[in-house]
Write an enzyme that holds these catalytic residues in place. Structure first.
Site, PDB file in Angstrom:
ATOM      1  NE  ARG A 117      -4.066  -1.979   2.125  1.00  0.00           N
ATOM      2  CZ  ARG A 117      -4.034  -3.096   2.849  1.00  0.00           C
ATOM      3  NH1 ARG A 117      -3.032  -3.298   3.706  1.00  0.00           N
ATOM      4  NH2 ARG A 117      -4.978  -3.994   2.730  1.00  0.00           N
ATOM      5  CE  LYS A 139      -0.305  13.688 -14.699  1.00  0.00           C
ATOM      6  NZ  LYS A 139      -0.589  14.105 -16.090  1.00  0.00           N
ATOM      7  CD  GLU A 181       7.197  16.134 -22.491  1.00  0.00           C
ATOM      8  OE1 GLU A 181       6.754  17.205 -22.045  1.00  0.00           O
ATOM      9  OE2 GLU A 181       6.473  15.141 -22.688  1.00  0.00           O
ATOM     10  CE  LYS A 223       5.279  17.501 -14.304  1.00  0.00           C
ATOM     11  NZ  LYS A 223       5.998  16.358 -14.894  1.00  0.00           N
ATOM     12  CD  GLU A 233      -3.595  15.973 -15.645  1.00  0.00           C
ATOM     13  OE1 GLU A 233      -4.365  15.571 -16.517  1.00  0.00           O
ATOM     14  OE2 GLU A 233      -2.412  15.632 -15.548  1.00  0.00           O
ATOM     15  NE  ARG A 237       0.900  16.875 -12.682  1.00  0.00           N
ATOM     16  CZ  ARG A 237       1.518  16.080 -11.838  1.00  0.00           C
ATOM     17  NH1 ARG A 237       1.217  16.124 -10.550  1.00  0.00           N
ATOM     18  NH2 ARG A 237       2.434  15.230 -12.256  1.00  0.00           N
ATOM     19  CG  ASN A 241      -1.680  16.454 -19.786  1.00  0.00           C
ATOM     20  OD1 ASN A 241      -0.713  15.729 -19.582  1.00  0.00           O
ATOM     21  ND2 ASN A 241      -2.642  16.632 -18.897  1.00  0.00           N
ATOM     22  CG  HIS A 244       1.489  15.112 -23.363  1.00  0.00           C
ATOM     23  ND1 HIS A 244       2.078  16.330 -23.644  1.00  0.00           N
ATOM     24  CD2 HIS A 244       2.416  14.392 -22.685  1.00  0.00           C
ATOM     25  CE1 HIS A 244       3.312  16.333 -23.146  1.00  0.00           C
ATOM     26  NE2 HIS A 244       3.542  15.170 -22.572  1.00  0.00           N
ATOM     27  CG  HIS A 248      -0.530  10.015 -24.439  1.00  0.00           C
ATOM     28  ND1 HIS A 248      -1.021  10.302 -23.193  1.00  0.00           N
ATOM     29  CD2 HIS A 248       0.810  10.235 -24.358  1.00  0.00           C
ATOM     30  CE1 HIS A 248      -0.031  10.669 -22.398  1.00  0.00           C
ATOM     31  NE2 HIS A 248       1.087  10.637 -23.092  1.00  0.00           N
ATOM     32  CG  HIS A 261       6.364  10.381 -24.526  1.00  0.00           C
ATOM     33  ND1 HIS A 261       4.986  10.299 -24.632  1.00  0.00           N
ATOM     34  CD2 HIS A 261       6.612  11.407 -23.674  1.00  0.00           C
ATOM     35  CE1 HIS A 261       4.427  11.222 -23.870  1.00  0.00           C
ATOM     36  NE2 HIS A 261       5.394  11.904 -23.279  1.00  0.00           N
TER      37      HIS A 261
END
Length: 360
Positions: A117, A139, A181, A223, A233, A237, A241, A244, A248, A261
């Protein structure tokens, strides 16, 4: 040594940026009592795992290695790592050291988030893309055949250690992909930084140490500031993206085997900029300026051939940034002025992508 902190509601953690960091003792880790496990891949492990062991003063620290590449960021590899952690007898006070690019950081971080956990982990990124983006912000995720990063958790690292010197061994294509990026921060929120990148493109491509460290530092500062305002997010935030959702979708449709990427994000940013022009949000001059800088960095900007507009939009609907069945994109009003478009018309987007495909 430049050092930033990510300031969160409950705690803060440092981002250390120092050339030669892996050649020296990392005191905070060397003095830690916890058991540690280095997680890396077959490309990075042979280069830097032993150096990291020396830096943390643990020559016998166990290492778990996996094949390199986005196609390996799967539930199966995630399960293998968890089994290894259990077989090693890692307890709740153990710490995972993620040594590698974004794939390693994402997968190792997700395993740390789930094992017992949640146990601690540290990011030690070895690609430019991971240094300026995925290593900061917590993330973590793995991919599914249906889409990228669909299974994951927010799990912040204890610290981030960035040694720009390791970029000397990064292949040229991956280095250029990382610049996408870096450029993103200027595109979404800092026109001055975008201009600096235009002025210093050649120095960055030559991997000039001072300019590269400055670009990494400023990217991480952007960032860290955004993550501090919006850790999970719910608002700002999402601006990170930019490009992205398009990118993606392209990665998934191409089975992660054609585009890196950063290359997919580069195409995605250009599509987002051009679509913004199409919708009347931005001037074409800014879109042309973006394309010119991406081209100088040797990055692609055109939609790959053979992809149908309907298929791209269908994958974009599965993206995590979609909301209640509506398409949500990050668009812009020009360099440094990104915004969240919360209810994009799918028909207009499909028509735009069809026209882009026909023009290739």
């Amino acid at each position: 040594m430049p050092e930033l902190h990510v300031e969160l509601a409950a705690r803060r953690y440092p981002i250390h940026i120092e050339s030669g960091l892996l050649r020296r003792r990392i005191a905070a880790l060397a003095q830690a009592p916890e058991r540690m496990l280095i997680v890396t891949d077959d490309n990075v492990g042979p280069l830097y795992a032993d150096a990291l062991k020396q830096a943390i003063g643990r020559p016998d620290c166990p290492v778990w290695r996996m094949p390199a590449g986005e196609a390996e960021k799967t539930l199966a590899r995630f399960g293998e790592l968890l089994e290894h952690m259990a077989e090693r007898g890692l307890t709740r006070d153990a710490r995972v050291l993620a040594l590698g690019g974004g794939v390693i950081g994402d997968l190792a971080g997700f395993a740390a988030a789930c094992y017992m956990r949640g146990i601690a982990f540290v990011q030690i990124p070895t690609t430019l893309l991971a240094m300026v983006d995925s290593s900061v912000g917590g993330k973590t995720a793995v991919d599914l055949p249906a889409g990228k990063n669909l299974v994951g958790a927010f799990h912040q690292p204890q610290a981030v250690y960035i040694d720009p010197d390791v970029l000397a061994t990064l292949p040229e294509r991956e280095f250029r992909a990382g610049l996408a990026e870096v450029l993103k921060y200027g595109a979404i929120a800092d026109a001055r930084f975008f201009g600096w990148l235009e002025d210093n493109a050649e120095a960055l491509l030559a991997r000039d140490a001072a300019e590269l460290e400055g670009a990494i530092l400023l990217s991480c500062r952007h960032k860290a500031d955004i993550v501090a305002r919006d850790e999970t997010e719910q608002g700002d935030r999402a601006l990170l993206n930019f490009g992205h959702t398009f990118g993606h979708a392209l990665e998934v449709l191409l089975d992660y085997g054609t585009l890196l990427h950063g290359e997919a994000v580069a195409i995605g940013m250009q599509l987002a900029a051009d679509f913004s022009v199409e919708l009347g949000h931005a001037d074409i001059g800014d879109s042309q300026r973006l394309r010119a800088l991406l081209n100088r960095f040797g990055l692609p900007t055109a939609l790959p051939t053979g992809l149908g507009a309907d298929a791209v939009v269908a994958k974009m609907r599965l993206d995590k940034k979609a909301a209640a069945g509506r398409l949500r994109l990050i668009l812009w009003r020009g360099v440094g002025k990104a915004f969240i478009a919360g209810d994009v018309d799918a028909g207009a987007l499909t028509a735009f992508l069809a026209a882009q495909s026909a023009g290739n």
